[in-house]
Motif scaffolding. Structure first.
Motif, PDB file in Angstrom:
ATOM      1  N   GLY A 111      34.542  45.468  54.433  1.00  0.00           N
ATOM      2  CA  GLY A 111      33.941  46.730  54.005  1.00  0.00           C
ATOM      3  C   GLY A 111      34.707  47.358  52.859  1.00  0.00           C
ATOM      4  O   GLY A 111      34.112  47.790  51.858  1.00  0.00           O
ATOM      5  N   ARG A 112      36.028  47.373  52.967  1.00  0.00           N
ATOM      6  CA  ARG A 112      36.856  47.978  51.908  1.00  0.00           C
ATOM      7  C   ARG A 112      36.796  47.155  50.634  1.00  0.00           C
ATOM      8  O   ARG A 112      36.677  47.705  49.520  1.00  0.00           O
ATOM      9  CB  ARG A 112      38.305  48.097  52.396  1.00  0.00           C
ATOM     10  CG  ARG A 112      39.230  48.785  51.399  1.00  0.00           C
ATOM     11  CD  ARG A 112      38.853  50.250  51.230  1.00  0.00           C
ATOM     12  NE  ARG A 112      39.644  50.906  50.192  1.00  0.00           N
ATOM     13  CZ  ARG A 112      39.302  50.929  48.894  1.00  0.00           C
ATOM     14  NH1 ARG A 112      38.195  50.321  48.485  1.00  0.00           N
ATOM     15  NH2 ARG A 112      40.057  51.565  48.021  1.00  0.00           N
ATOM     16  N   TYR A 150      33.266  47.386  48.985  1.00  0.00           N
ATOM     17  CA  TYR A 150      33.110  48.702  48.353  1.00  0.00           C
ATOM     18  C   TYR A 150      33.815  48.728  46.989  1.00  0.00           C
ATOM     19  O   TYR A 150      33.282  49.249  46.008  1.00  0.00           O
ATOM     20  CB  TYR A 150      33.697  49.771  49.270  1.00  0.00           C
ATOM     21  CG  TYR A 150      33.686  51.179  48.717  1.00  0.00           C
ATOM     22  CD1 TYR A 150      32.537  51.960  48.794  1.00  0.00           C
ATOM     23  CD2 TYR A 150      34.824  51.728  48.142  1.00  0.00           C
ATOM     24  CE1 TYR A 150      32.529  53.265  48.302  1.00  0.00           C
ATOM     25  CE2 TYR A 150      34.825  53.019  47.650  1.00  0.00           C
ATOM     26  CZ  TYR A 150      33.676  53.785  47.735  1.00  0.00           C
ATOM     27  OH  TYR A 150      33.674  55.078  47.237  1.00  0.00           O
ATOM     28  N   ARG A 199      30.802  51.450  44.671  1.00  0.00           N
ATOM     29  CA  ARG A 199      30.017  52.546  45.245  1.00  0.00           C
ATOM     30  C   ARG A 199      29.628  52.178  46.677  1.00  0.00           C
ATOM     31  O   ARG A 199      29.868  51.062  47.140  1.00  0.00           O
ATOM     32  CB  ARG A 199      28.750  52.790  44.421  1.00  0.00           C
ATOM     33  CG  ARG A 199      27.930  51.545  44.190  1.00  0.00           C
ATOM     34  CD  ARG A 199      26.640  51.800  43.448  1.00  0.00           C
ATOM     35  NE  ARG A 199      25.670  52.461  44.319  1.00  0.00           N
ATOM     36  CZ  ARG A 199      24.380  52.581  44.015  1.00  0.00           C
ATOM     37  NH1 ARG A 199      23.925  52.128  42.853  1.00  0.00           N
ATOM     38  NH2 ARG A 199      23.542  53.169  44.839  1.00  0.00           N
ATOM     39  N   ASP A 200      29.012  53.140  47.378  1.00  0.00           N
ATOM     40  CA  ASP A 200      28.498  52.851  48.711  1.00  0.00           C
ATOM     41  C   ASP A 200      27.511  51.688  48.625  1.00  0.00           C
ATOM     42  O   ASP A 200      26.739  51.574  47.657  1.00  0.00           O
ATOM     43  CB  ASP A 200      27.778  54.067  49.289  1.00  0.00           C
ATOM     44  CG  ASP A 200      28.729  55.223  49.584  1.00  0.00           C
ATOM     45  OD1 ASP A 200      29.952  54.988  49.589  1.00  0.00           O
ATOM     46  OD2 ASP A 200      28.245  56.345  49.810  1.00  0.00           O
ATOM     47  N   CYS A 201      27.499  50.853  49.630  1.00  0.00           N
ATOM     48  CA  CYS A 201      26.646  49.670  49.557  1.00  0.00           C
ATOM     49  C   CYS A 201      26.438  49.063  50.937  1.00  0.00           C
ATOM     50  O   CYS A 201      27.080  49.457  51.908  1.00  0.00           O
ATOM     51  CB  CYS A 201      27.274  48.625  48.636  1.00  0.00           C
ATOM     52  SG  CYS A 201      28.894  48.038  49.204  1.00  0.00           S
ATOM     53  N   ASN A 260      27.320  48.168  56.541  1.00  0.00           N
ATOM     54  CA  ASN A 260      27.012  49.324  55.703  1.00  0.00           C
ATOM     55  C   ASN A 260      28.308  50.091  55.454  1.00  0.00           C
ATOM     56  O   ASN A 260      29.062  50.386  56.392  1.00  0.00           O
ATOM     57  CB  ASN A 260      25.986  50.243  56.378  1.00  0.00           C
ATOM     58  CG  ASN A 260      24.560  49.840  56.050  1.00  0.00           C
ATOM     59  OD1 ASN A 260      24.284  49.342  54.968  1.00  0.00           O
ATOM     60  ND2 ASN A 260      23.639  50.047  56.981  1.00  0.00           N
ATOM     61  N   VAL A 261      28.570  50.401  54.184  1.00  0.00           N
ATOM     62  CA  VAL A 261      29.830  51.035  53.788  1.00  0.00           C
ATOM     63  C   VAL A 261      29.562  52.379  53.131  1.00  0.00           C
ATOM     64  O   VAL A 261      28.716  52.489  52.238  1.00  0.00           O
ATOM     65  CB  VAL A 261      30.604  50.135  52.809  1.00  0.00           C
ATOM     66  CG1 VAL A 261      31.898  50.800  52.374  1.00  0.00           C
ATOM     67  CG2 VAL A 261      30.895  48.786  53.438  1.00  0.00           C
ATOM     68  N   ASN A 309      31.889  55.601  51.500  1.00  0.00           N
ATOM     69  CA  ASN A 309      33.220  56.072  51.101  1.00  0.00           C
ATOM     70  C   ASN A 309      34.325  55.070  51.434  1.00  0.00           C
ATOM     71  O   ASN A 309      35.426  55.437  51.863  1.00  0.00           O
ATOM     72  CB  ASN A 309      33.533  57.424  51.758  1.00  0.00           C
ATOM     73  CG  ASN A 309      32.610  58.522  51.272  1.00  0.00           C
ATOM     74  OD1 ASN A 309      32.170  58.530  50.126  1.00  0.00           O
ATOM     75  ND2 ASN A 309      32.285  59.449  52.160  1.00  0.00           N
ATOM     76  N   GLY A 310      34.000  53.792  51.250  1.00  0.00           N
ATOM     77  CA  GLY A 310      35.006  52.760  51.447  1.00  0.00           C
ATOM     78  C   GLY A 310      35.221  52.326  52.872  1.00  0.00           C
ATOM     79  O   GLY A 310      36.060  51.463  53.144  1.00  0.00           O
ATOM     80  N   SER A 317      21.263  49.909  52.079  1.00  0.00           N
ATOM     81  CA  SER A 317      21.651  50.872  51.051  1.00  0.00           C
ATOM     82  C   SER A 317      20.908  50.568  49.754  1.00  0.00           C
ATOM     83  O   SER A 317      20.295  49.510  49.601  1.00  0.00           O
ATOM     84  CB  SER A 317      23.159  50.814  50.800  1.00  0.00           C
ATOM     85  OG  SER A 317      23.890  51.186  51.946  1.00  0.00           O
TER      86      SER A 317
END
Length: 257
Positions: free
Chosen positions: A86-87, A90, A95-97, A111-112, A114-115, A207
């Motif tokens: 996730g990190r 991102y 961006r969020d994704c 789903n991510v 803010n990192g 997203s």
């Protein structure tokens, strides 16, 4: 201080080294090697390689993740694959994704925001929607994985319905006995994997940006097939196979720095 992420997967092991530069940016260095039969040995080889590059691991922070993360006995911290992918995803997307990671033994959807991973799903305990399935089928057809995709591009997909790799391989053998072309069989294999991955993805909300990580992350053809099945653009990532290691290195800096 250098920050190192090590992602020991079932098939390949990825390493990311982040080195601070004078302007405050982080220089990224990626490398990959086969995991082999023993992840403990692989972790040792990674350490030897890192010590050749850096001199020692004294001024480093190391985070391990992946299938064989517990084998990295010199890691300062072990973090789950979901958090690291996730990190890293991102950071690659910027961006969020949503992230779809097609690995050797499993497929993950994350789903991510803010990192951070806020939601995730994993496939059932079957390799039919993973890289291992593609590897098995390529071997059965007597081609490399790259050649399998080249054949698939010019073939017409033959339905492969089995949810189990063993039974799916039997389907392919039967088709071979009927004289079906390798192009059509290859197209059927890739279509089958794309369908299983798409089914996982559509169990959750997508997203605006959807990216691929893992071994198929830079494969434009697979991204196109997946995009068609989920009716949403899925973006390949050239460095997507390193998302887990990259995320682990970033978390080493953020949590241990």
């Amino acid at each position: 201080m250098n920050y190192i992420g090590i992602d020991i997967g079932s098939t390949a092991s990825k390493v990311c080294v982040l080195t601070p530069e004078e302007n405050g940016a982080l220089h990224r260095d990626f490398r990959v090697l086969p995991t082999g039969w023993n992840s403990k040995i692989t972790a040792g080889l990674i350490r030897e390689d890192l010590e050749k590059q850096l001199g020692s691991l004294e001024d480093t922070r190391v985070v391990a993740t992946g299938y064989g993360r517990i084998s990295v006995d010199y890691a300062d911290k072990v973090i789950t694959e979901i958090s690291c992918h996730g990190r890293g995803g991102y950071a690659l997307a910027g961006r969020d994704c949503s992230i779809v990671d097609v690995g050797g033994q499993d497929t993950k959807f994350i789903n991510v925001v803010n990192g951070k991973a806020v939601d995730f799903l994993m496939n059932d305990k079957c390799a039919a929607g993973t890289g291992k399935f593609i590897e098995v089928m390529a071997n059965r057809l007597g081609v490399t994985i790259e050649e399998l995709f080249d054949l698939a591009k010019i073939g017409h997909p033959i339905p492969i319905s089995s949810l189990c790799t063993v039974f799916a391989e039997s389907e392919v053998i039967n088709y071979m006995g009927e004289g079906k072309s390798r192009e059509d069989l290859a197209a059927g294999v890739i279509d089958s994997v794309a369908q299983k991955v798409a089914t996982l993805m559509l169990r959750n909300e997508l997203s605006d940006m959807v990216i691929i990580t893992g071994g198929l992350s830079s494969n434009d053809y697979f991204a196109e097939r997946l995009s068609e099945k989920v009716d949403h653009r899925v973006i390949p990532q050239p460095e997507g196979r390193f998302a887990g290691a990259y995320g682990a290195a970033l978390l080493a800096k953020e949590k241990l720095g």
